[in-house]
Design a protein around this motif. Structure first.
Motif, mmCIF file in Angstrom:
data_model
loop_
_atom_site.group_PDB
_atom_site.id
_atom_site.type_symbol
_atom_site.label_atom_id
_atom_site.label_comp_id
_atom_site.label_asym_id
_atom_site.label_seq_id
_atom_site.Cartn_x
_atom_site.Cartn_y
_atom_site.Cartn_z
ATOM 1 N N THR A 152 -52.344 19.265 -3.232
ATOM 2 C CA THR A 152 -51.422 18.380 -3.935
ATOM 3 C C THR A 152 -51.507 18.697 -5.424
ATOM 4 O O THR A 152 -52.579 19.005 -5.945
ATOM 5 C CB THR A 152 -51.750 16.887 -3.716
ATOM 6 N N THR A 164 -38.071 21.929 -8.507
ATOM 7 C CA THR A 164 -38.991 22.499 -7.528
ATOM 8 C C THR A 164 -40.337 22.814 -8.168
ATOM 9 O O THR A 164 -40.425 23.137 -9.348
ATOM 10 C CB THR A 164 -38.440 23.806 -6.909
ATOM 11 N N ARG A 177 -43.566 19.667 -1.451
ATOM 12 C CA ARG A 177 -42.759 18.467 -1.205
ATOM 13 C C ARG A 177 -43.115 17.388 -2.220
ATOM 14 O O ARG A 177 -44.286 17.063 -2.416
ATOM 15 C CB ARG A 177 -43.007 17.959 0.219
ATOM 16 N N HIS A 178 -42.089 16.818 -2.858
ATOM 17 C CA HIS A 178 -42.308 15.803 -3.888
ATOM 18 C C HIS A 178 -42.345 14.410 -3.271
ATOM 19 O O HIS A 178 -41.456 14.036 -2.498
ATOM 20 C CB HIS A 178 -41.186 15.873 -4.924
ATOM 21 N N TRP A 184 -46.846 16.616 -5.683
ATOM 22 C CA TRP A 184 -46.195 17.718 -4.971
ATOM 23 C C TRP A 184 -47.194 18.235 -3.942
ATOM 24 O O TRP A 184 -48.278 18.690 -4.299
ATOM 25 C CB TRP A 184 -45.791 18.820 -5.939
#
Length: 267
Positions: A152, A164, A177-178, A184
């Motif tokens: 993360t 991104t 993935r946020h 992230w």
């Protein structure tokens, strides 16, 4: 009564006039506040990290915004120019205000006092996002990346909304993935160190940040900005805290290709 929960019931003529004046003022502040919204502000004190996990800036200039404007965490780390009865101040979005409707924001006590009287509890304001605010090089906090915990990342000092964050792997770049907490998250499994991330914002600025260490609890201060000019070779080092992120003149990596995510709409 907690100022965070104060609300107007019947606005007076003075309040209406002040709100109109605030809207006029914000359109005259260097054009940096696009699509300024009119509304109201109260003040509060953020928790240790805020919902965005960025911490509270040392200059006591931060804000919490409602769910619609928070946009699932995309607003984290961005800046707003906020105009109230006594002038304009710039704040960083570090938190979610769950009970705030669109147009209602909570400011830090210091930011509120710069544009209004604390005794008022709530004031009319207008505010809007700041494109390419002056910030320092990127900050990166990494956790996990082991066989038992997915990687993360939390990114600081990006200024604009990010589109991104990608992890470089032997097979190429993999998008993270946020989450609503502004983290992230990468795929499960161990990640080789040092880590390289590619960070892009909604305006097409892009920076490659290599040499990031795993297993540190605080932000790593890089030498790579996201925008603003040529960037020196990045060499991350531990940073004592996120609140020192704005020190030094901003310099920036060259802008990359425009991403598929469009910038916020213009007025």
């Amino acid at each position: 009564m907690n100022p965070r929960h104060l609300r107007w019931i019947v606005p007076s003529a003075t309040v209406v006039v002040a709100a109109v004046v605030a809207v006029v003022l914000v359109t005259q502040v260097g054009g940096s506040a696009a699509c300024a919204a009119g509304g109201s502000a109260s003040y509060y004190t953020a928790g240790r990290n805020g919902m965005c996990n960025l911490g509270a800036p040392a200059d006591d200039a931060y804000a919490a915004i409602g769910r619609a404007e928070y946009a699932g965490g995309q607003a984290c780390g961005t800046y707003l120019d906020v105009t109230g009865p006594n002038g304009t101040t710039r704040v960083q979005v570090v938190d979610l205000c769950p009970g705030c409707p669109a147009g209602k924001i909570d400011l830090s006590k210091g930011a509120f006092a710069r544009i209004g009287a604390l005794s008022a509890g709530i004031i009319p304001v207008s505010y809007g996002p700041v494109r390419d605010p002056q910030v320092g090089p990127l900050l990166v906090k990494l956790k996990g990346g082991t066989a038992h915990s997915a990687l993360t990342a939390v990114i600081g000092n990006h200024g604009n909304p990010l589109s991104t964050v990608e992890l470089q792997t032997p097979a190429g770049f993999v998008a993270l993935r946020h989450g609503e907490d502004n983290s992230w998250t990468g795929p499960a499994g161990a990640v080789g160190a040092p880590v390289t991330l590619r960070i892009s914002d909604v305006y097409g600025h892009q920076a490659l940040v290599p040499g990031l260490a795993l297993g540190q609890n605080d932000f790593q201060q890089t030498r790579t900005p996201l925008y603003g000019g040529p960037s020196p070779s990045p060499s991350p080092s531990p940073s004592p805290s996120a609140v020192e992120s704005a020190s030094g003149p901003p310099v920036t990596a060259a802008a990359g290709p425009t991403t598929s995510l469009a910038p916020p709409p213009k007025c």
